[in-house]
Design an enzyme around this catalytic site. Structure first.
Site, PDB file in Angstrom:
ATOM      1  N   SER A 187       0.639  -1.193  -0.149  1.00 42.62           N
ATOM      2  CA  SER A 187      -0.025  -0.025   0.033  1.00 42.62           C
ATOM      3  C   SER A 187       0.813   1.321  -0.026  1.00 42.62           C
ATOM      4  CB  SER A 187      -0.829  -0.133   1.288  1.00 42.62           C
ATOM      5  OG  SER A 187      -0.328  -0.069   2.369  1.00 42.62           O
ATOM      6  N   HIS A 216      -5.093  -3.699  -2.436  1.00 48.57           N
ATOM      7  CA  HIS A 216      -4.695  -2.548  -3.542  1.00 48.57           C
ATOM      8  C   HIS A 216      -4.525  -3.269  -4.913  1.00 48.57           C
ATOM      9  CE1 HIS A 216      -4.030   0.595  -0.560  1.00 48.57           C
ATOM     10  NE2 HIS A 216      -3.827  -0.426   0.162  1.00 48.57           N
ATOM     11  N   LYS A 247     -11.666  -0.110  -1.506  1.00 50.67           N
ATOM     12  CA  LYS A 247     -10.918   0.531  -2.549  1.00 50.67           C
ATOM     13  C   LYS A 247     -11.360   0.416  -3.960  1.00 50.67           C
ATOM     14  CE  LYS A 247      -7.129   0.291   0.698  1.00 50.67           C
ATOM     15  NZ  LYS A 247      -7.813   0.006   1.618  1.00 50.67           N
TER      16      LYS A 247
END
Lengths: 410, 90
Positions: A187, A216, A247
């Site tokens: 990240s 991610h 996300k």
């Protein structure tokens, strides 16, 4: 007289040092109004959001909004209960089925956040006689999860399969299962795990399992957005995939998928699953719809990567030190905390929001101005980000070196 | 290392721990068994991690994070490290 909060004295001193002369607190930014996936009003200023992890820009996808509205009206604002009590609705099961079919695994469990997914799985899956071998740069939720459990916790050097190999070799004669824990994209710096090398090491030993946190990389990597394992064609070699809906999927929640036949037993063992309220129906509905958009999001991924390359090469050409490879996370390394904070302030005053990341939350003690791109960023917005970076660096007299003649792509 | 008598190996481990620790000794206190990591050496969580990684490299071992909360002094670390070296290198 000892005050209960005396133990936070060093935190207080550090915060006061950061906020200084009444400036903004980088960790208490308030969005007065969210204008779109890429813009918000912050302190009365129209601001480009370049630090939201909203990689595909699905937070305002019309299909997902509609699904959420419908579920809200049909099933109410919340479940008011845990998954094991009254908090499992048909939507939760439908979302789990959708995850199985999307990620090609037999079983899926949905958790209330990505953080709770890691706490749940990592604290429960391995026991006192087992070993966790985790990449040293893993996220705080992984550190917290393994600390909640009973397994022996061993860290290997970041992205260093040879170091992992060495540590597994020392454990080879010891009974107990070994669980390797990595992330698809890390990240803070946006660098990928060398999954092929890690899988090769894993295969050398018995009783070794692999868990990858694709927080991610889900939606970002792979033709269909299934993350790093899809990109490098090693999906069958990853035993457990953890992910988040907060996300690329654009809402909140977490999950773990696996084809282990007994995987569902975790529902009876994971305390952060049993003792917390389940996701509200509207969130579940938008997650399920957005997952479909993720799978069909080839065009979004292309736009995202184009933006990432543009920002990466633009900042690199200005002479900034960047933390990792070209990825939707572009981390600019600041020389020290003081300059990092001043730089962050300059960006926010210039209408650009990025994440300020400070040690100990960063690898190698870096102070980072962490940008994350969105497929919905326009070329003009990306160029504006680069422009403000240049202006602030100029103001602070810290343009690291003379600009190169031309940005070199890749 | 396994061929050496245990006393010798033990001395080696102690010397290695002290040698690595000295490079992290910012307060300049004399390192003794009773030296405390938090109070005397001002170690925070980050520095602990860096120090442990350096110690792992020096001795070619893995120090499980689980042992760390129980270690407050240099002497306790030496004992724990000796045990790990015995287990990992026989």
């Amino acid at each position: 007289m000892a005050d209960l909060f005396d133990r936070f004295e060093s935190l207080r001193a550090r915060r006061d040092g950061l906020v200084g002369d009444g400036g903004h607190d980088p960790f208490q930014v308030e969005m007065d109004e969210v204008l779109s996936q890429t813009e918000a009003m912050i302190e009365g200023r129209r601001t480009i959001l370049a630090g939201t992890n909203n990689y595909l820009g699905l937070t305002f996808a019309p299909e997902s909004l509609k699904a959420a509205h419908d579920a809200l009206d049909a099933a109410g604002t919340g479940t008011t209960g845990s998954r094991v009590a009254n908090g499992t609705y048909s939507g939760h099961k439908a979302l789990e089925h959708a995850l199985c079919s999307f990620l090609g695994k037999e079983h899926a469990i949905v958790f209330s956040t990505g953080y709770l997914a890691n706490l749940s799985v990592l604290s429960t899956l391995v026991g006192p006689d087992d070993y966790i071998l985790m990449d040293a740069d893993c996220h705080a939720s992984i550190y917290d999860g393994v600390r909640m459990g009973d397994a022996q916790i061993i860290r290997f050097k970041h992205n260093d399969a040879a170091d992992l190999d060495k540590r597994l070799a020392r454990l080879a004669k010891k009974p107990g299962n070994k669980l390797i824990v990595i992330e698809g994209i890390y990240s803070m710096l946006g660098d990928k795990a060398p999954l092929d090398e890690i899988v090769a090491v894993k295969k050398k030993y018995d009783d070794v399992y692999l868990l990858s946190d694709e927080a991610h990389s889900l939606g970002v990597l792979g033709r269909y957005g299934r993350g790093l394992p899809e990109e490098v064609d090693l999906e069958d070699d990853v035993d457990f995939i953890v992910g988040t809906f907060s996300k690329s999927v654009g809402t909140v929640g977490g999950f773990c998928v696996s084809s282990h036949p007994q995987f569902d037993l975790l529902r009876l063992a994971c305390r952060p699953y049993i003792f917390t309220a389940s996701l509200p129906p509207s969130v579940v509905a938008s997650a399920k719809t957005s997952l479909e958009l993720v799978e069909k999001g080839g065009a979004l991924r292309k736009r995202l990567m184009r933006n990432a390359e543009r920002l990466h090469s633009g900042l690199s050409a200005l002479g900034f030190t960047l933390g990792g490879d070209v990825s939707p996370v572009v981390a600019v390394v600041a020389p020290d905390v003081e300059i990092g904070v001043a730089f962050w302030r300059g960006l926010i005053d210039g209408g650009i929001y990025v994440n300020l990341a400070l040690p100990p939350a960063t690898p190698q003690n870096f102070t980072l101005l962490r940008c994350s791109l969105c497929a919905a960023h326009t070329t003009e917005q990306v160029d504006r980000i680069i422009e403000v970076f240049a202006e602030v660096a100029d103001t602070l007299g810290m343009l690291p070196k003379q600009p190169k003649k031309k940005a070199a792509l890749g | 290392m396994s061929a050496e008598p245990s006393d010798g190996a033990s001395q080696d481990v102690r010397a290695a721990v002290l040698e690595v620790l000295q490079t992290f000794n910012k307060t300049g206190v004399t390192l003794q068994d009773g030296t405390r990591f938090t109070e005397d050496l001002n170690f925070d969580s980050l520095l602990v991690m860096e120090f442990i990684a350096a110690l792992e490299d020096r001795l070619d071992i893995s120090v499980p994070l689980n042992v760390l909360p129980d270690i407050e002094t240099v002497g306790q670390l030496v004992v724990a490290t000796e045990q790990i070296v015995r287990e990992e290198h026989g």
